[in-house]
Design an enzyme around this catalytic site. Structure first.
Site, PDB file in Angstrom:
ATOM      1  N   GLU A 104     -35.930  20.529  91.968  1.00 53.78           N
ATOM      2  CA  GLU A 104     -35.410  19.604  90.963  1.00 53.78           C
ATOM      3  C   GLU A 104     -33.993  19.380  91.018  1.00 53.78           C
ATOM      4  OE1 GLU A 104     -37.134  17.123  89.632  1.00 53.78           O
ATOM      5  OE2 GLU A 104     -39.008  18.113  90.113  1.00 53.78           O
TER       6      GLU A 104
ATOM      7  N   CYS B 167     -28.880  16.634  83.905  1.00 53.99           N
ATOM      8  CA  CYS B 167     -29.206  16.047  85.540  1.00 53.99           C
ATOM      9  C   CYS B 167     -29.490  14.651  85.560  1.00 53.99           C
ATOM     10  CB  CYS B 167     -30.061  16.797  86.073  1.00 53.99           C
ATOM     11  SG  CYS B 167     -31.781  16.846  85.487  1.00 53.99           S
TER      12      CYS B 167
END
Length: 469
Positions: free
Chosen positions: A214, A248
């Site tokens: 990720e 993110c």
């Protein structure tokens, strides 16, 4: 962490997994409930240690993005776990397999390694931990050294309810992380930067360990010609300023129609000023986590300034932010692609603004760059929405808002290419940490006899039926 080495703990967990076999549904739910109970018990401590780790981290942001997000994920898993575990039947051709049955059985992989980042250290450790436990695995967890208080609290929280052979927290710096990534896990999950993700994947490849990465990247926003700028600014302000942009999937740059950049800048400035009328002593406004990240973000601003950009800080009180590692929300206008701020993931409260003419200009620009972790499109034009959805590739997307797709447990969350490999959340997480074993149950009455030598007319008749004319 005990005095044992990383590989010793891995050995203990693997032997325990092989000894005990897959846990039952009741055992898995008990693990999830124990984890949920610890998050509830320590929610105040979580806010306190993160504020200390960051210098100032909004306790309400911790409540929202760490405590609540984790508890909701665990609740969702408990609610749906029985159906996730159930073997999935597959239809068979009655011509080929007249009396057989087929199903996919989801089995735990064994020992899962999880490497969690600093920006949401509890959520991004405990949510995948919960999904790995839901899938029936043992877990070794390596938190980030940038948030040592959170790491120590996590070790305490988990150590109270799990034995080391079930869940182990491995604390330490970059050398420990490098050693962790080289272990012979049954699966390794890493959340962090693209550059570090490459190194983790290379280390895992030495033992052919499958990975879920990720990562991040530059998540774009497109504001349509038809969409109200103030409405868009409200959503963008929330998505960008959460955790001071250290997210993110935070909007990384914005495309606005030509001629509307200044109007958008005014709308966003107004929205952010309403959210943060002061910055210096405002407990809602989070600090940058470390000196090197603080210096990096300021360096992006100064590089853009030196290359001709207009820099517009949003500091309603005109305050001196001192040495708190707080950076005022900053808009960058008239950006060009030679500026570092358009080449690197920002991960801070800085937002470049670009303009476009036709929608395809924005789409082509996005497609010419690395595929982002998230993409946001503001438009009430259904045809334009369909065009952006179909023509762009991103890990995930929210239409007419920002970041909220990450909170939908029914949706897989993950990147594509440089923004990540694989996905988790909800059922997707259960599947990621499971092995899908195909099982065919053959009947006594089958065509096997005709498929073995000596071959003859029986096989020819079967082949003729299968192949057809």
């Amino acid at each position: 962490m005990s005095g044992r080495s990383i590989d010793e703990i891995l050995g203990i967990q693997r032997r325990a997994f092989l000894r005990d076999g897959p846990p039952t549904l009741a055992e898995r739910k008990a693990h999830l409930s124990a984890l949920e109970g610890q998050v509830r018990k320590y929610q105040r401590d979580m806010g306190e240690v993160l504020s200390e780790d960051f210098g100032n981290r909004s306790r309400h942001e911790t409540l929202l993005a760490e405590t609540m997000a984790t508890v909701m994920s665990l609740k969702h898993a408990k609610k749906h776990l029985a159906s996730w575990m159930r073997p999935a039947r597959r239809p068979l051709s009655r011509l080929q397999h007249p009396f057989a049955s087929a199903a996919v059985h989801y089995q735990p992989l064994g020992v899962i390694g999880i490497m969690a980042p600093w920006n949401y250290p509890f959520q991004l450790a405990l949510v995948p931990l919960g999904q790995a436990l839901a899938a029936g695995n043992r877990v070794m967890l390596k938190p980030s050294e940038f948030t040592p208080g959170a790491s120590a609290l996590m070790a305490r929280m988990l150590g109270e309810v799990f034995s080391e052979e079930q869940v182990a927290v491995i604390e330490g710096g970059p050398d420990v992380a490098a050693e962790f990534s080289r272990q012979k896990f049954d699966h390794l999950m890493f959340t962090g930067s693209t550059a570090t993700g490459r190194r983790v994947m290379m280390a895992a490849a030495e033992n052919l360990v499958p990975v879920t990465l990720e990562l991040g990247g530059k998540s774009p926003v497109i504001i349509g010609e038809d969409y109200d700028l103030d409405r868009a600014a409200g959503s963008i302000a929330l998505g960008k300023m959460l955790n001071a942009g250290q997210t993110c999937i935070a909007p990384d740059y914005v495309f606005v129609p030509e001629g509307k950049a200044d109007a958008f800048a005014r709308a966003l400035s107004s929205r952010i000023s309403g959210m943060y009328p002061t910055l210096a002593a405002n407990p809602d406004y989070t600090s940058i986590v470390a000196d090197r990240h603080f210096e990096r973000i300021n360096g992006l601003i100064e590089d853009a300034r030196a290359r001709g950009a207009r820099i517009e800080p949003i500091n309603p009180g005109g305050e001196d932010l001192g040495n708190q590692r707080k950076i005022a929300p900053t808009l960058i206008l008239d950006v060009t692609d030679d500026m570092k701020v358009m080449q690197e993931e920002i991960f801070g409260p800085v937002l470049p603004v670009k303009t476009y003419g036709a929608l395809d200009e924005a789409i082509d620009y996005i497609n010419a760059h690395d595929r982002p972790l998230a993409l946001y499109h503001f438009s009430d034009d259904k045809a334009a929405q369909r065009r952006v959805i179909a023509r762009t590739t991103a890990g995930g997307m929210t239409v007419n808002d920002t970041i909220l797709h990450v909170a939908v447990e029914e949706l897989p969350f993950g990147g594509v290419g440089p923004s990540g490999i694989g996905a988790y959340h909800g059922e997707a997480g259960f599947r990621t940490f499971s092995h899908a074993k195909s099982v065919l149950r053959q009947s006594r009455f089958n065509l096997g006899g005709a498929l073995r030598p000596p071959f003859g007319a029986g096989l020819e008749r079967i082949a003729a039926m299968m192949i057809g004319k």
